[in-house]
Each structure stands twice: as structure tokens, then as C-alpha cells.
Design an enzyme around this catalytic site. Structure first.
Site, PDB file in Angstrom:
ATOM      1  CD1 TRP A 100     -95.829   7.808 -47.257  1.00  0.00           C
ATOM      2  CD2 TRP A 100     -93.869   8.142 -48.298  1.00  0.00           C
ATOM      3  NE1 TRP A 100     -94.962   8.380 -46.358  1.00  0.00           N
ATOM      4  CE2 TRP A 100     -93.758   8.591 -46.956  1.00  0.00           C
ATOM      5  CE3 TRP A 100     -92.770   8.251 -49.141  1.00  0.00           C
ATOM      6  CZ2 TRP A 100     -92.576   9.142 -46.448  1.00  0.00           C
ATOM      7  CZ3 TRP A 100     -91.588   8.804 -48.647  1.00  0.00           C
ATOM      8  CH2 TRP A 100     -91.498   9.233 -47.318  1.00  0.00           C
ATOM      9  CG  ASP A 170     -94.060   1.752 -50.541  1.00  0.00           C
ATOM     10  OD1 ASP A 170     -93.638   1.031 -49.616  1.00  0.00           O
ATOM     11  OD2 ASP A 170     -93.957   2.996 -50.537  1.00  0.00           O
ATOM     12  CE  LYS A 194     -93.194   4.032 -42.367  1.00  0.00           C
ATOM     13  NZ  LYS A 194     -93.255   5.461 -42.027  1.00  0.00           N
TER      14      LYS A 194
END
Length: 358
Positions: A100, A170, A194
Site C-alpha cells: 500500500w 494512511d 478494517k
């Protein structure tokens, strides 16, 4: 109905009490005669939902008064572009510690000189020490991914840059899993799916002085200042996802807040890692100093047994344990809503599988 223990990396398991509340509200939210999915985002009913969710998130994270909270669409991935567009400059530093972080860095490169100021090893199994970061004092910001969902590496604490350069994070896959010193960050963003709610919404927490600087070509839905002025409703927001996030925030507050959640998450992760470490049949490839409390990848000594492991785990009510294709093996995502009983059930299965196949 028999619910499984869902170890999916996202969309992930949600608290059962939250799902029950959603069920009860589905046709008639608090006597309004309509579902949240049907009500106008401009109406008093939804405005009250949005305001309460925002306040509860501020309380959970102890967000300082000089920060704003936005609820935006496009997930965290939209903010890969949103960050450099709202913080325009000649260059920015990226600490790349997994897939990511790589994606965020690549997207930012469309808008400025995105430097890789530090990165993990080839397999992303560690976090580079802050003393080894090659930061440029002229960079507009420094970007990190505190938890990498795929590789299972996590920063052990909140970095302190000791400078005026904003730290951007992030936090999608460890958001709300522990207390965070928000004041160390200029911007925090996180996809909900999540730990915070269903997919489709992203929370952005941004310091006041970083608002109002968007590049002229910034799409209006990515312009943080424009969204702030419209109360995150510049266009129709992800109303249902925002509402469910609010229920999750309330669940967290009612269950001891982030200090309690951090302790529970540490117990779950420690229990699973301890079992893996004492086994010759399973292996976790991550540097122990950088192991994620949220995403636990593990490999079998004989990868020829992977399909059998997954099939039998599914039959035992243990779902979504397949590792990401770039890593292989297994991955157990043990977010906030995964009960300790779920981790114990996984360990019991792993022990039994080892005894039968080791």
C-alpha cells in the site's frame, strides 16, 4: 444461523451488536419511518447521525481542537491523490514498507517528485529505523503507512519527525486499534473497512493550517477545504457507511475506548504469534520488532498442504485465511471486532492440523 470467525483483511468482521442494531434499524431508524439508506443526507435525521459520529470519533482519538474530521468517498486509495493535491509542492518523502505504501508513492508521483526516503527489505518484513530515513528538509510532507495489511508489518509507535514538515499517514488497517498521538501528524486518513465500518467511506483528519492549499486542478470532491465547508457533503455522501461507522465508534466507547482495545489486541496477537513461534510447522516471516497486531501472515512448512489447510479451516468455521497472492501462505486478520475466542479457535485448529499433518 451460524456465524463464522471471519479473518478477512477487509471488508472485515464487524461487532455483532453493531450488526444487530443495523438489522433493527433497517426499516425504521428511531421512529423516522424510513431506513438510513432512504433518508436525505440534508435532513435532520441524517445530520444528527453525521454529527454524532464525528464527535464520537473526535472523542475516541482525542483529536485536538485544531484538527478537522472529514468523511469522504473513494476509500483511502482516493487520498493517494488527495494528499499531494491538497499539499502541493515540488517533492514529498515516502517511507515505503509494503504494497500500500508502494501504491501511494506511485500515485503521488503523478503530481510531484515522490522520493523513496526509506523502504523495508525486499520482502517488506521489517520497518526501517527512523534514523535511517533520508528525509529532504524541503519536502512538502513525509508519508507513512503505519500498518501494511498484506505483509503484516506495523510501526511500533508514532514517529516524531522533530520538524515542521507534516507527517501524513494512511492508517487504514490499524485505525482505532490503539490510542494515537494525533498531534504528531499533519494528516491521518483511513478507509473504514478494517476496523471502523463497511467499505465505501474514508475518514480524513487534517490539521487546520494544511487546509485551503489545494492545487487549482484538484477535483472538488478531493478538495479538503471544499469538503469541510460542505460538512463532507459536497455531493451525496456514503450515508449508510457513515451511519455504521458511527455505531462502531459508539461500540468502542461503550467497551472501554482505545486503551482497552489496544490491550485486547495485544493479547490476541501475542497469543497467535507465540503459538506460531513455538511450532516447526508454521512460520511468520516478519521481524518480531515490526509484527502487526492486526494482520498475521504465516506459512506452512509444506506449502503443498495450503489448500487442505484452507479447506478444513473453512469446514471448521474459520473463514478467509488465504494469504495475499503476492505473499502466499495464510493471513489471519484479527481486527478489533475479532473476539479472543476466534483467535483461540484458530490456534486450536492449527494445533490439530499440525498433529495430523506434521
Amino acid at each position: 444461523m451460524a456465524r463464522v470467525f471471519n479473518f478477512s483483511a477487509g471488508p472485515a468482521t464487524l461487532p455483532e451488536s453493531v450488526l444487530a442494531q443495523v438489522r433493527d434499524d433497517m426499516l425504521d431508524w428511531q421512529g423516522s419511518g424510513m431506513s438510513v439508506m432512504e433518508m436525505s443526507h440534508r435532513g435532520p435525521e441524517f445530520v444528527s447521525i453525521a454529527e454524532q459520529a464525528t464527535q464520537d470519533l473526535r472523542t475516541l482519538l482525542a483529536v485536538p481542537d485544531n484538527y478537522r474530521i472529514l468523511f469522504l468517498q473513494g476509500g483511502a486509495t482516493a487520498q493517494f491523490a488527495g494528499v499531494p493535491l491538497n499539499l502541493p509542492g515540488d517533492r514529498a518523502d515516502y517511507i515505503v514498507t509494503g504494497n500500500w505504501g508502494k501504491k501511494a508513492h506511485k500515485e503521488a508521483g503523478k503530481y510531484l517528485d515522490a522520493r523513496v526516503a526509506a523502504t523495508g527489505d525486499d520482502g517488506f518484513t521489517s520497518i526501517p529505523a527512523q534514523s535511517d530515513w533520508d528525509l529532504d528538509a524541503a519536502s512538502r510532507y513525509v508519508h507513512i503507512t503505519p500498518n501494511e495489511t498484506i505483509q503484516g508489518v506495523e510501526f511500533p509507535n508514532d514517529p516524531d519527525l522533530g520538524s515542521d514538515v507534516p507527517l501524513v499517514a494512511d492508517m487504514s488497517s490499524n485505525f482505532l486499534s490503539r490510542p494515537v498521538d494525533v498531534s504528531r501528524y499533519g494528516v491521518i486518513y483511513a478507509g473504514a473497512q478494517k476496523n471502523a465500518g463497511p467499505a465505501g467511506i474514508c475518514m480524513v483528519i487534517v490539521r487546520d493550517d494544511l487546509l485551503g492549499h489545494a492545487a487549482p486542478a484538484t477535483p472538488m470532491v478531493l478538495d479538503w477545504q471544499a469538503q469541510l465547508e460542505a460538512d463532507s457533503m459536497l455531493n451525496t455522501p456514503s450515508c449508510f457507511a457513515w451511519y455504521v461507522c458511527g455505531l462502531v465508534f459508539r461500540w468502542l466507547l461503550d467497551n472501554g475506548g482505545l486503551e482497552t482495545m489496544a490491550a485486547t489486541n495485544a493479547r490476541k496477537a501475542s497469543r497467535l504469534y507465540d503459538f506460531i513461534d513455538q511450532s516447526d510447522f508454521y512460520r511468520n516471516p516478519v521481524d518480531p520488532a515490526a509484527r502487526s497486531r492486526m494482520n498475521v501472515p504465516f506459512l506452512l512448512a509444506d506449502d503443498g498442504l495450503d489448500k487442505t489447510f484452507l479447506s478444513e479451516a473453512g469446514e471448521a468455521g474459520l473463514s478467509s485465511l488465504k494469504g495475499h497472492r503476492s505473499v502466499g501462505g495464510m493471513r489471519a486478520s484479527i481486527y478489533n471486532a475479532m473476539p479472543e475466542a476466534g483467535v483461540e479457535a484458530l490456534i486450536d485448529f492449527m494445533r490439530d492440523f499440525e498433529q495430523r499433518n506434521g
